[in-house]
Write an enzyme that holds these catalytic residues in place. Structure first.
Site, PDB file in Angstrom:
ATOM      1  N   LYS A   1      12.803  -4.545  -2.868  1.00  7.81           N
ATOM      2  CA  LYS A   1      11.519  -4.962  -3.018  1.00  7.81           C
ATOM      3  C   LYS A   1      10.750  -5.143  -4.746  1.00  7.81           C
ATOM      4  CE  LYS A   1      10.648  -0.142  -3.912  1.00  7.81           C
ATOM      5  NZ  LYS A   1       8.869   0.936  -4.196  1.00  7.81           N
TER       6      LYS A   1
ATOM      7  N   ASP B   1      16.908   4.474  -8.863  1.00 10.05           N
ATOM      8  CA  ASP B   1      16.169   5.094  -7.703  1.00 10.05           C
ATOM      9  C   ASP B   1      17.544   5.841  -7.426  1.00 10.05           C
ATOM     10  OD1 ASP B   1      14.012   4.421  -8.379  1.00 10.05           O
ATOM     11  OD2 ASP B   1      13.925   2.410  -7.962  1.00 10.05           O
TER      12      ASP B   1
ATOM     13  N   ARG C   1      13.384   7.743  -1.021  1.00 13.29           N
ATOM     14  CA  ARG C   1      14.340   8.022  -1.226  1.00 13.29           C
ATOM     15  C   ARG C   1      14.706   9.256  -1.185  1.00 13.29           C
ATOM     16  NH1 ARG C   1      15.108   2.872  -2.772  1.00 13.29           N
ATOM     17  NH2 ARG C   1      13.225   2.119  -4.093  1.00 13.29           N
TER      18      ARG C   1
END
Length: 453
Positions: free
Chosen positions: A28, A330, A405
């Protein structure tokens, strides 16, 4: 895709081993930057393996609105004809970034350094996220805020200068987004723009600026050489180039951890980026006893990539140092899931940045663990998860708070818990991993629409 539509609950049910081979979606971070630098370059940029998730498509739409010609030529294959630094046009309408924190913040750096005026907006989640840390240095470089929501949030209208002012800026926190916004604004500054970071954050912007022809130098600095000083020579001519987007390690994390915790599993993940500033999760899992083997390391698109063979493993608790956070910011939700299957206590230190992600990710992870019978605690900005080496109870419903997520992490938990796990909304998974469901189903996972019966 709107994030304000009806919630779509999804349930993962424990089943047999996961087996097979897959290529996770394109990274990403690199996909966003390919669109942005393609806009700012002269000539044609060809992108292979672009992540076609909602976030990146919003950045592509913004680049088009600012003057780029953008054509999709096939799956993951995109052609961008740029306008060059200083060549952008005012967009006709609002730049709506949906849920894309990265895209909106990087593009604020672009607009804040160039002679254009643009209005930024997003969905309900993005409207809650703070932008002031991005705006502060850009304002020093000559940008003006025409209007903004309370607290420097979107909707926000930004006007850039004819030429940006080069600055020397010390980051208040290790943040690739702030660093990148300053560097992107500095592209239209005469002279040198310098960013100093106390701890190294993701370096994709520096690598890709170099790929497009900018003069960027990175030197170790600070205590023990853990920091970086990044220097950009302004007003280069960026040239369109070919970009091959490697597989995203943040997306690979979900099938990777699933293979570790579902007994008897063996999965190969192909072409995963191995940039050391992105592999904190893999380092941590190996410390926990994970059987992860790197195969066929090679270079793609300016990054090292490798195939990863992952086998189900007995994990043990570890202490994760705070300085590792920038390389796995993340991945903490899925690490918390792995830790719930480990023997002993895993302490994840220094997670303050998780509080300003798509949700308050720290609180959302803790609530998801609680709903599924996992022993855990939050002490300050530390998350502590204790397991007994067995599968946790599961059986809970997890509030995702529009966070892709959180949704994927707890669906992975449901594949190996004692009882199925439901996430209250799986729609936003398309933000970063549009093919998550079919990819996991192909490995043998059981993931279905609706709440658990």
């Amino acid at each position: 895709m709107s994030h304000d539509s009806e919630p779509q609950p999804v349930t993962a049910t424990p089943g047999g081993p996961l087996n097979g081979s897959l290529k996770p979606p394109g990274d990403k971070s690199i996909s966003h930057r390919a669109m942005i630098l393609g806009l700012l370059a002269i000539g044609e940029t060809q992108v292979e393996g672009l992540l076609e998730g909602d976030d990146v498509l919003r950045t592509a739409a913004a680049a088009k609105a600012l003057g780029a010609q953008i054509t999709r030529e096939g799956e993951g294959r995109w052609r961008i004809v740029g306008v060059g630094i200083g060549g952008m046009q005012d967009p006709d309408g609002v730049l709506d970034f949906g849920n894309a924190g990265t895209g909106s913040r990087l593009m604020m750096g672009v607009v804040g350094g160039q002679p254009v005026t643009a209005t930024f907006d997003g969905d309900a989640s993005l409207r809650k996220r703070p932008m002031r840390r991005i705006l502060d240095p850009i304002l020093k470089m000559g940008a003006e805020i025409v209007s903004e929501a309370e607290g420097g949030r979107v909707p926000l209208t930004l006007r850039g200068p004819r030429e940006a002012i080069p600055i020397r800026y010390e980051l208040p926190v290790a943040s690739a987004q702030i660093k990148s916004a300053v560097l992107l604004a500095g592209l239209n500054a005469p002279g040198t723009t310098t960013v100093i970071e106390k701890a190294a954050s993701r370096d994709h912007t520096e690598r890709m600026l170099h790929l497009f022809g900018a003069e960027v130098t990175v030197t170790p600095s600070g205590e023990g050489g853990h920091g970086r000083t990044v220097t950009l020579t302004g007003q280069p001519t960026l040239r369109g180039t070919d970009v091959v987007v490697p597989a995203d390690p943040s997306s690979a994390a979900f099938p990777l951890v699933a293979a570790l915790i579902v007994p008897g599993s063996e999965v190969i993940l192909r072409g995963v980026m191995m940039n050391p500033l992105r592999t904190g999760l893999i380092t941590t899992l190996i410390e926990m006893g994970a059987d992860i083997e790197r195969l066929d390391e090679r270079e793609e698109g300016g990054e090292t990539v490798a195939d990863l063979r992952v086998r189900a493993s007995r994990l043990k608790g570890v202490d994760v140092p705070a300085e590792r956070a920038p390389s796995m910011i993340d991945e903490y939700p899925i690490l918390a899931v792995a830790a719930s299957f480990a023997e002993g206590t895993t302490r994840m230190n220094g997670l303050h940045e998780l509080r300003v992600k798509e949700s308050d990710r720290l609180a959302a992870v803790a609530a998801g663990l609680a709903a599924n019978g996992v022993t855990h605690a939050i002490e300050g900005d530390d998350l502590i998860v204790t397991g007994n080496g067995q599968a946790p109870a599961g059986g809970g419903t997890v509030a995702t708070h529009l966070d892709h997520r959180i949704a994927m992490a707890f669906l992975v938990l449901g594949l190996a818990a004692k009882s199925p796990v439901t996430v209250d909304d799986g729609a936003m998974i398309a933000t970063s991993f549009p093919s998550f469901r079919p990819t996991m189903l192909a490995l043998g996972a059981r993931i279905e629409d609706g709440a658990a019966a």
